[in-house]
Enzyme design. Structure first.
Site, PDB file in Angstrom:
ATOM      1  N   HIS A 168       0.868  -1.191   0.000  1.00  0.00           N
ATOM      2  CA  HIS A 168       0.000   0.000   0.000  1.00  0.00           C
ATOM      3  C   HIS A 168       0.906   1.242   0.000  1.00  0.00           C
ATOM      4  O   HIS A 168       0.992   1.978   0.985  1.00  0.00           O
ATOM      5  CB  HIS A 168      -0.911  -0.018   1.235  1.00  0.00           C
ATOM      6  CG  HIS A 168      -2.130   0.845   1.109  1.00  0.00           C
ATOM      7  ND1 HIS A 168      -2.425   1.596  -0.012  1.00  0.00           N
ATOM      8  CD2 HIS A 168      -3.158   1.090   1.993  1.00  0.00           C
ATOM      9  CE1 HIS A 168      -3.561   2.243   0.166  1.00  0.00           C
ATOM     10  NE2 HIS A 168      -4.023   1.958   1.372  1.00  0.00           N
ATOM     11  N   GLN A 187      -0.368   4.874   0.918  1.00  0.00           N
ATOM     12  CA  GLN A 187      -0.631   4.996   2.354  1.00  0.00           C
ATOM     13  C   GLN A 187       0.677   5.243   3.117  1.00  0.00           C
ATOM     14  O   GLN A 187       0.775   6.160   3.930  1.00  0.00           O
ATOM     15  CB  GLN A 187      -1.294   3.712   2.874  1.00  0.00           C
ATOM     16  CG  GLN A 187      -1.612   3.751   4.347  1.00  0.00           C
ATOM     17  CD  GLN A 187      -2.712   4.753   4.678  1.00  0.00           C
ATOM     18  OE1 GLN A 187      -3.779   4.714   4.065  1.00  0.00           O
ATOM     19  NE2 GLN A 187      -2.469   5.650   5.612  1.00  0.00           N
ATOM     20  N   ASP A 223      -2.951  -1.574  12.428  1.00  0.00           N
ATOM     21  CA  ASP A 223      -3.907  -1.721  11.315  1.00  0.00           C
ATOM     22  C   ASP A 223      -4.803  -2.913  11.655  1.00  0.00           C
ATOM     23  O   ASP A 223      -4.516  -3.676  12.599  1.00  0.00           O
ATOM     24  CB  ASP A 223      -3.140  -1.943   9.998  1.00  0.00           C
ATOM     25  CG  ASP A 223      -4.057  -2.003   8.779  1.00  0.00           C
ATOM     26  OD1 ASP A 223      -5.227  -1.568   8.865  1.00  0.00           O
ATOM     27  OD2 ASP A 223      -3.607  -2.506   7.715  1.00  0.00           O
ATOM     28  N   ARG A 269      -3.104  11.836   2.703  1.00  0.00           N
ATOM     29  CA  ARG A 269      -3.225  11.045   1.473  1.00  0.00           C
ATOM     30  C   ARG A 269      -3.422  11.985   0.280  1.00  0.00           C
ATOM     31  O   ARG A 269      -2.825  11.802  -0.778  1.00  0.00           O
ATOM     32  CB  ARG A 269      -4.429  10.085   1.568  1.00  0.00           C
ATOM     33  CG  ARG A 269      -4.312   8.969   2.600  1.00  0.00           C
ATOM     34  CD  ARG A 269      -3.292   7.932   2.225  1.00  0.00           C
ATOM     35  NE  ARG A 269      -3.551   7.312   0.930  1.00  0.00           N
ATOM     36  CZ  ARG A 269      -4.341   6.253   0.725  1.00  0.00           C
ATOM     37  NH1 ARG A 269      -4.922   5.654   1.746  1.00  0.00           N
ATOM     38  NH2 ARG A 269      -4.493   5.751  -0.479  1.00  0.00           N
TER      39      ARG A 269
HETATM   40  N1   CP Z   1      -6.487   3.749   4.142  1.00  0.00           N
HETATM   41  C1   CP Z   1      -7.153   3.444   3.040  1.00  0.00           C
HETATM   42  O1   CP Z   1      -6.598   3.053   2.011  1.00  0.00           O
HETATM   43  O2   CP Z   1      -8.511   3.624   3.120  1.00  0.00           O
HETATM   44  P1   CP Z   1      -9.591   3.122   2.081  1.00  0.00           P
HETATM   45  O3   CP Z   1      -9.592   1.626   2.105  1.00  0.00           O
HETATM   46  O4   CP Z   1     -10.884   3.716   2.579  1.00  0.00           O
HETATM   47  O5   CP Z   1      -9.228   3.632   0.707  1.00  0.00           O
HETATM   48  N1  NVA Z   2      -4.658  -3.777   5.591  1.00  0.00           N
HETATM   49  C1  NVA Z   2      -5.929  -3.215   5.225  1.00  0.00           C
HETATM   50  C2  NVA Z   2      -5.747  -1.811   4.756  1.00  0.00           C
HETATM   51  C3  NVA Z   2      -6.983  -1.118   4.280  1.00  0.00           C
HETATM   52  C4  NVA Z   2      -6.730   0.270   3.805  1.00  0.00           C
HETATM   53  C5  NVA Z   2      -6.582  -4.073   4.144  1.00  0.00           C
HETATM   54  O1  NVA Z   2      -5.875  -4.510   3.228  1.00  0.00           O
HETATM   55  O2  NVA Z   2      -7.768  -4.313   4.227  1.00  0.00           O
END
Ligand code: CP
Ligand code: NVA
Length: 303
Positions: A127, A130, A222, A290
């Site tokens: 990600h 993020q 997370d 973001r």
């Molecule tokens: N943190 C993040 O990526 O949030 P969303 O899943 O809402 O895009």
């Molecule tokens: N680790 C989480 C992040 C969401 C933004 C997922 O992948 O669901």
């Protein structure tokens, strides 16, 4: 050559710091610009999203461009049509493509055949947008990274993978605590440990949450069950229970510690309501950032 953002594996400290400087300037002056006038960014998403989708949509609008959103089921990458044909077709319309996918492999294949930048908007293993926003948030608050400790308590997931790749190159001290079997991959620990030492930081990976937060300037957590892993939810809740970020655990960190979470959060699981809503929490700064960081990414890759 077209540049993509698929992970932070190859991100240099110089590149990240230059993004942060641009993001800081964009945040200071949020007037509408025309840099990406008449350019369209495609968003192809196979999982739900609030922050990623809306922040990219607003980012493009404020830079003078526009977006078009497609559910991945509609596009049917690799099912309705071969990924290479999707890539070549979309490249004829779009200035860039943000993809949220269950498959990093699909993302990489799309990028291989795309003649416009492909940006990872979250895969099962990375990600990067993020992590860049999170590291920018730290940089903004502390004015740099030297001597700063970022502790992560919880799942060795996509968010942690990207944080480790970015933070280690930037020279932070990173401490991770995850239950046995849920930590980062050994190859990533080796790579990030080496990068951290080279940049003047350090990496410690273990299973003890109290030990991991002891020197923390920032404590990050997370969800225990990421999107796509729902069938493991019950066993994960059991394994992760001692890793909840609650007032007791926060009390083991430095007094001025800040609490981070990428959101969405599951209050009562990985974090308590009191901690996420409390005065140490900077989760909405992260969410706001973001937007600014992704604007900087778009200006860098698409302009
Ligand atoms: N943190 C993040 O990526 O949030 P969303 O899943 O809402 O895009
Ligand atoms: N680790 C989480 C992040 C969401 C933004 C997922 O992948 O669901």
């Amino acid at each position: 050559m077209v540049r993509h953002l698929l992970s932070l594996e190859a991100a240099s400290a110089a590149w990240m710091e230059s993004l942060f400087r641009t993001a800081r300037a964009l945040k200071k002056n949020r007037s509408h610009r025309k840099d990406l006038e008449s350019r369209t960014l495609g968003l192809v998403f196979s999982k739900p999203s609030t922050r990623t989708r809306i922040s990219f949509e607003v980012a493009m609008a404020e830079l003078g461009g526009r977006t078009t959103f497609m559910r991945e089921t509609e596009v049917g990458m690799g099912e309705r049509e071969e990924i290479r044909d999707v890539a070549r077709t979309l490249s004829r319309y779009l200035a860039g493509i943000v993809v949220r996918t269950h498959s990093q492999r699909h993302l990489e294949e799309l990028a291989r055949y795309s003649s416009v930048p492909v940006i990872n908007g979250l895969s099962e293993s990375h990600h990067p947008c993020q992590a860049l926003a999170d590291l920018f948030t730290i940089w903004e608050l502390k004015g740099g990274f030297r001597g700063i400790t970022l502790s992560y308590v919880g799942d060795g997931n996509n968010v942690l993978n990207s944080l480790l790749m970015g933070a280690s190159r930037l020279g932070l001290n990173v401490c991770v605590a995850s239950p046995k079997g849920y930590g980062p991959k050994p190859s990533l620990i080796r790579m990030a440990g080496k990068a951290a030492r080279r940049a003047g930081g350090a990496l410690e990976v273990g299973e003890d949450p109290k030990k991991a937060v002891r020197e923390a300037d920032f404590v990050y957590t997370d969800v225990w069950t990421s999107m796509g892993f729902e069938e493991e939810r019950d066993e994960r809740i059991k394994a992760f229970r001692p890793y909840q970020l609650n007032a007791g655990l926060v009390a083991h960190a430095k007094k001025g510690v800040r609490v981070m979470h990428c959101l969405p959060a599951h209050r009562g699981e990985e974090i308590t309501g009191a901690v996420i809503d409390g005065p140490k929490s900077i989760v909405f700064e992260q969410a706001e950032n973001r937007l600014h960081v992704q604007k900087a990414i778009l200006l860098d890759l698409l302009k």
